[in-house]
Structures are given as structure tokens and as C-alpha cells.
Design a protein around this motif. Structure first.
Motif, PDB file in Angstrom:
ATOM      1  N   THR A 116       0.837  -1.325  -0.143  1.00  0.00           N
ATOM      2  CA  THR A 116       0.206   0.003   0.184  1.00  0.00           C
ATOM      3  C   THR A 116       0.746   1.177   0.114  1.00  0.00           C
ATOM      4  OG1 THR A 116      -0.180  -0.317   2.470  1.00  0.00           O
ATOM      5  CG2 THR A 116      -1.933  -0.934   1.092  1.00  0.00           C
ATOM      6  N   TYR A 117       2.278   1.079   0.219  1.00  0.00           N
ATOM      7  CA  TYR A 117       3.083   2.123   0.446  1.00  0.00           C
ATOM      8  C   TYR A 117       3.787   2.529  -1.272  1.00  0.00           C
ATOM      9  CZ  TYR A 117       2.600   1.344   5.388  1.00  0.00           C
ATOM     10  OH  TYR A 117       1.957   0.810   6.422  1.00  0.00           O
ATOM     11  N   LYS A 120       3.100   5.815  -2.621  1.00  0.00           N
ATOM     12  CA  LYS A 120       2.968   7.111  -1.838  1.00  0.00           C
ATOM     13  C   LYS A 120       4.565   7.467  -1.434  1.00  0.00           C
ATOM     14  CE  LYS A 120      -1.710   6.023  -0.182  1.00  0.00           C
ATOM     15  NZ  LYS A 120      -2.393   5.698   0.896  1.00  0.00           N
ATOM     16  N   GLU A 261       3.173  10.497   0.704  1.00  0.00           N
ATOM     17  CA  GLU A 261       2.592  11.618  -0.279  1.00  0.00           C
ATOM     18  C   GLU A 261       1.129  10.835  -0.727  1.00  0.00           C
ATOM     19  OE1 GLU A 261       5.017  12.547  -3.207  1.00  0.00           O
ATOM     20  OE2 GLU A 261       6.580  13.463  -2.182  1.00  0.00           O
ATOM     21  N   ASP A 262       0.048  11.566  -0.537  1.00  0.00           N
ATOM     22  CA  ASP A 262      -1.175  11.409  -1.190  1.00  0.00           C
ATOM     23  C   ASP A 262      -1.208  11.604  -2.458  1.00  0.00           C
ATOM     24  OD1 ASP A 262      -3.763  10.489  -1.233  1.00  0.00           O
ATOM     25  OD2 ASP A 262      -4.446  11.733   0.416  1.00  0.00           O
ATOM     26  N   ARG A 263      -1.111  10.818  -3.470  1.00  0.00           N
ATOM     27  CA  ARG A 263      -1.058  11.141  -4.954  1.00  0.00           C
ATOM     28  C   ARG A 263      -2.103  11.067  -5.410  1.00  0.00           C
ATOM     29  NH1 ARG A 263       4.823   8.311  -6.723  1.00  0.00           N
ATOM     30  NH2 ARG A 263       6.034   9.440  -5.394  1.00  0.00           N
ATOM     31  N   ASP A 264      -3.079  10.605  -4.697  1.00  0.00           N
ATOM     32  CA  ASP A 264      -4.650  10.454  -5.204  1.00  0.00           C
ATOM     33  C   ASP A 264      -5.361  11.616  -5.416  1.00  0.00           C
ATOM     34  OD1 ASP A 264      -4.211   7.827  -5.165  1.00  0.00           O
ATOM     35  OD2 ASP A 264      -5.371   7.651  -3.325  1.00  0.00           O
ATOM     36  N   GLU A 265      -4.690  12.894  -4.732  1.00  0.00           N
ATOM     37  CA  GLU A 265      -5.354  14.069  -5.157  1.00  0.00           C
ATOM     38  C   GLU A 265      -4.456  14.916  -6.038  1.00  0.00           C
ATOM     39  OE1 GLU A 265      -5.139  15.869  -1.185  1.00  0.00           O
ATOM     40  OE2 GLU A 265      -6.341  14.554  -0.224  1.00  0.00           O
ATOM     41  N   GLU A 266      -3.619  14.193  -6.736  1.00  0.00           N
ATOM     42  CA  GLU A 266      -3.000  15.227  -7.771  1.00  0.00           C
ATOM     43  C   GLU A 266      -3.734  15.203  -8.953  1.00  0.00           C
ATOM     44  OE1 GLU A 266       0.840  13.490  -8.196  1.00  0.00           O
ATOM     45  OE2 GLU A 266       1.685  13.959  -6.158  1.00  0.00           O
TER      46      GLU A 266
END
Length: 266
Positions: A116-117, A120, A261-266
């Protein structure tokens, strides 16, 4: 003189014959598996293992997860672990991506790679240092929850188990494991029910050490999902190389991060 020698020889022969059964009996006496396990706790030594997890649905088993790993011992027991896991592959890409990875655990500090990492990690970093001290990330939830390399856990299983030669079988529960096993608490810190029953079969080798462990339990004990009702998770663990040299070290400091880092919001 000859008569004296003959008499001594006769007495000696009788003593040897009468003493033999007692000696044979002493050698045949069953060893205590918990004591045998504790005798392995030598700094720098350890054991290696493999896990194979199968999900059984409607009587049919499907390969779910595979792991390889090792435990490093200190005088008090396990001091470090290094575990790599791999999901079933293209058949379930999302699940495979979340559970495939590697976790190094030293003391109560864990370093996780992949899983899961994976998406991120900050640039240049490949390991996440976690304060939760989990033993195998998400993959650990679906792998071997019972650690017979822990004396208290082994003793708990053997108590009341049915014995047939070198094999012990019986049941335990998530609740009982949570009380005696640091491994279980770290692997599955959250679960839906401590009443979940775990069926086990443990086979020992000629040195009275764990050789093969199979366990099974309902996945709804981990997460109460209607999609898992009626299913069973079955895990087979095999141990090899008891007493071999094992050295587990933390990843390079420059590859470790404590921020994701939460890349889902990019």
C-alpha cells in the motif's frame, strides 16, 4: 584368579542387561517442545519459513498469497523478522498490488516496501518507517497469524491439543492469541471478532522443533464483510534451517521516510 575375572565379567554383564531398559527409556522420553524452542534462542541465529495462503470458497481453494521470511533470535526470542509477500497476480491486480511487498521488523519498528506504500513514496525513498511495528503490512492479515516460534504461543497451542506421534492438532481463538502473542497483536491490531476460531495442526521435526503448521479461520474474523461469509482462509507454514545464521538489518537510512505522499489528490 581366572574364577575372579569370570565372576566380575558375569556381574558386569548382568548390570549392563538390567540397566539397558532404563537407559533406553530415558532416551525415548519425549522432549518438551517449548524447551526445545527456547534452546534455539542464540544471538545471530534463527530460522527461515515459507507461507502459502489459500482462500476456500464454496469448497474450492484458490491461491491467495505466498510469503518467504526469516526470524532472527536473541536470548529472549525473536528480535527481528524479514518477510516478503506476493499476491496471486493478474487474477486480482488490486489485491496483489496491496499485499505484495517486503517488511523488515527490528524490535517494534517496522520498515515497509511496496504494498500500500508503493505509490506514496517521496522521490528517492523506497522504505516507510512505521511506528505501528506491523509484522507484514496488509499481507500479514491474510498470512500466518499463529507464530509457533514464540514460546508462549507454542505452549498455548499444545495445552489441550490432541497428540498423534509428532503432530498436535486443536483449536484456539483470536482472543487467546491476542493475550499470549506479540506477533498476533502486531500482525492484526484491528479485527472484527476475538471469538474467531482458528483450527491448527502442528508437526514437529526429530529435534522437537516446529516443522509444518497449518491453520484455518474465517476471513470475517478479520473484516466482517458479507462477501467473505462462508469462506475459509487456510495457511500452511514450513520451517527450515533451525539454528542457522540469520542477520537482519534496517534498510539504508537515505532510503527511509516517515512521511508519505497522497498522490490520489494530484
Amino acid at each position: 584368579m581366572k574364577r575372579m575375572i569370570a565372576s566380575i565379567s558375569a556381574v558386569t554383564a548382568v548390570a549392563l542387561v538390567t540397566g539397558a531398559p532404563a537407559q533406553a527409556h530415558a532416551q525415548a522420553a519425549p522432549a518438551d517442545p517449548v524447551k526445545a524452542l527456547k534452546s534455539q534462542f542464540v544471538p545471530g541465529k534463527g530460522v527461515r519459513f515459507t507461507d502459502r495462503t489459500t482462500m476456500i470458497e464454496e469448497g474450492k481453494g484458490q491461491p491467495y498469497l505466498r510469503r518467504t521470511g526469516s526470524f532472527q533470535f536473541g536470548r529472549g526470542g525473536i528480535v527481528a523478522s524479514d518477510i516478503s509477500s506476493k499476491g496471486p497476480g493478474p487474477a486480482d491486480e488490486v489485491f496483489t498490488s496491496s499485499v505484495s511487498g517486503r517488511t523488515i521488523r527490528i524490535g517494534t519498528t517496522s520498515y515497509s516496501q511496496g504494498g500500500t506504500y508503493r505509490d506514496k513514496m517521496p522521490s528517492g525513498k523506497s522504505w516507510y518507517k512505521g511506528s505501528d511495528g506491523m509484522t507484514g503490512g496488509v499481507g500479514g492479515w491474510f498470512s500466518q497469524l499463529v507464530n509457533v516460534a514464540e514460546p508462549a504461543t507454542l505452549a498455548s497451542l499444545l495445552k489441550g491439543a490432541k497428540k498423534s506421534r509428532t503432530t498436535y492438532s486443536g483449536t484456539t481463538t483470536f482472543g487467546k492469541l491476542a493475550k499470549v502473542s506479540p506477533w498476533f497483536r502486531a500482525t492484526l491490531p484491528l479485527r472484527s471478532s476475538d471469538k474467531t476460531v482458528v483450527t491448527f495442526k502442528l508437526t514437529l521435526d526429530r529435534n522437537h522443533l516446529p516443522q509444518r503448521l497449518t491453520t484455518s479461520f474465517p476471513p470475517t474474523g478479520i473484516y466482517d464483510s458479507t462477501g467473505w461469509e462462508g469462506n475459509t482462509i487456510s495457511v500452511e507454514t514450513r520451517f527450515t534451517g533451525w539454528g542457522g545464521k540469520v542477520s537482519i538489518k534496517a534498510p539504508p537510512v537515505n532510503k527511509v521516510t516517515t512521511k508519505l505522499e497522497d498522490r490520489d489528490e494530484e
